[in-house]
Design an enzyme around this catalytic site. Structure first.
Site: not given
Length: 527
Positions: A89, A473
């Site tokens: 770059e 239950s």
């Protein structure tokens, strides 16, 4: 004499033109520099960072982020990674004052040569200019933006060290696949931390800022390798690596190991519940940008066991209620493989399931085809469970032949039983019933495993956490424990007789009864 006057005239003209250029330059700097954004914010860089959730043994469970990023200070970034990005770059990064005059002239000459060719203008942006653009400006392609970018680059170069500028750049840059910064990209593409990257891998990351989508190693492997090799050549030219190292790196195949999924615990329901809890505790911004490290009590081994037990139980229950028919139909004639390959796989398929097409039937079973063109068989014994289901959830007549269940052209779900020459499969069906499971340590209250339904892809509703069901239950232990606490024993007699309770104005009389619709009279608490 005339020659001297002419030389004096040229000298004066040069001074005049130089002064004019200086005035124009000062005006441009004043005009474009008067309303530039304040770059002091760069000194307090606090980027959005990925939140990572871990199981109890330290394995990664999930990640939450708007931008997948792991911040790494420049001192912890390996030199070969820095060298790769500088070579690709901005090779003069350490010597220029924010912009590279040589690069500007070279780009200008290239753009003049390409004028009228409809090619995108060649940029000469330094790393410092890219920091100015990424943090403070937009991606607008215009002369005014480039001038502002250059002015900001000069100012940033004077205000910050080169290392600080590199730290900003290497943590902010977008590198494809939703990853920002070199650390997140290294994990995504190679499943490695930065300090384990090879020269070839570092060069590939350095190749990405030019165009992450254009050099996607999955979609464009040849193009990605060419760009990587170009970066390796630039690293050699700049003296960062030797010719021998470059040659070895270029001969290395470009192999990516995306995302490290093989090291991620699959616990979708658990991870989703953690996400909801974090959002309530800390808010969405901290969740998606704060870089939280979250350790949970999940036990990966128990999670796998819980999911298998849950799916086996749900599937067994569903099979007891019969077969609800095929997923769809296709022509079983020539070209069936291509048609099957285009057929969408329904949500809710288990990882081991495959979509199949019934090609033919005989007395022994069904002959099926798969999307890859391979074929197999389902024996009659694997179809026995598939009795037709009726609306009242009773079962139809027993299966005596394959045609009682399937027909040529049926689309079905199958699972491989035998990968040998028999290539035997079994018929599968997405259950029509749902459920949930929580595995807890009763001594600490830690949740060790959690399953919220058959498939998180099919439904994200968590039946283990979000469902509000009647206790049924499950409430009995509370009642009987209270009885024991009040002096009852398992042999204490309790009268089980009819009872009618007034529920209040406008409500019917409640007459509770046993499941069998009977009454036992005097019965022990144990019964």
């Amino acid at each position: 004499m005339r020659l001297l006057r002419f030389i004096g005239f040229l000298f004066g003209l040069a001074l005049l033109l130089g002064a004019a250029a200086g005035v124009v330059g000062l005006y441009v700097i004043w005009h474009y520099g008067r309303d530039l954004p304040n770059f002091d914010q760069l000194a307090h860089y606090n980027p959005p960072v990925t939140t990572r959730v871990y199981a109890g043994d330290g394995e990664l469970m999930g990640q939450f982020a708007r931008e997948q990023r792991l911040f790494v200070p420049v001192a912890a970034i390996p030199k070969r990674v820095i060298d790769a990005f500088i070579s690709a770059e901005d090779k003069n990064f350490y010597t220029h004052p924010g912009i590279d005059p040589v690069g500007v002239v070279r780009a200008f000459l290239t753009d003049v040569a390409n004028f009228g060719s409809h090619r995108r203008p060649v940029g000469a942006s330094t790393i410092t200019q890219q920091v100015a653009k990424n943090f403070l400006l937009s991606d607008e392609i215009s002369l005014s933006r480039k001038i502002k970018e250059a002015i900001l680059a000069f100012r940033i170069d004077r205000a910050f060290s080169k290392d600080k500028i590199l730290e900003l750049y290497l943590n902010e840059i977008y590198l494809g696949a939703g990853t920002y910064g070199v650390a997140a990209a290294a994990l995504h593409y190679f499943d490695k931390p930065l300090d384990q990257l090879t020269i070839a891998e570092a060069a590939f990351l350095g190749a990405l800022p030019k165009g992450p989508n254009n050099y996607n190693p999955v979609h464009f492997p040849a193009r990605a390798k060419d760009r990587r090799d170009w970066v390796i050549d630039r690293m050699t030219d700049n003296g960062y690596i030797t010719a021998a190292q470059a040659q070895a790196a270029k001969q290395t195949p470009l192999e990516v190991h995306l995302a490290g999924a093989q090291h991620t615990v699959q616990a979708d329901w658990y991870t989703a519940e953690v996400r909801r809890d974090l959002a309530v505790r800390y808010g969405d911004q901290a969740l998606y940008e704060g870089g939280l490290a979250v350790r949970t009590s999940l036990n990966p081994t128990l999670q796998q066991m819980a999911e298998k037990a849950f799916h086996d139980g749900l599937e067994s229950y569903d099979r007891r209620h019969g077969w609800r028919g095929p997923l769809g139909h296709l022509d079983a004639g020539p070209g069936w493989a291509a048609a099957l390959a285009k057929a969408p796989v329904p949500l809710g398929f288990q990882p081991a399931w495959r979509l199949a097409l019934v090609l033919s039937l005989d007395a022994k079973g069904a002959h099926i085809g798969l999307s890859d063109g391979s074929e197999g068989d389902i024996a009659l014994a694997q179809l026995r469970w598939a009795r037709p289901t009726r609306r009242d959830q009773t079962l139809g007549p027993p299966v005596r032949k394959p045609a009682d269940v399937l027909a040529a052209g049926d689309l079905i779900a199958v699972e491989l039983l035998d990968a040998g020459p028999a290539h035997a499969f079994t018929l599968e069906q997405i259950p029509n019933v749902e459920g949930g499971m929580v595995v807890m340590d009763p001594h600490t209250g830690r949740v060790l495993a959690l399953v919220g339904g058959w498939s998180h892809d099919l439904s994200q509703f968590d039946r283990a956490i979000q469902a509000q069901r009647q206790t049924g239950s499950a409430f009995k232990p509370i009642v009987y424990t209270a009885a024991l606490d009040h002096g009852f024993t398992p042999s204490s007699l309790v009268l089980d007789a009819p009872i009618a309770i007034n529920q209040g104005p406008g409500l019917p009389i409640w007459r509770p009864s046993n499941y069998e619709r009977n009454f036992l009279g005097p019965a022990t608490l144990r019964v």
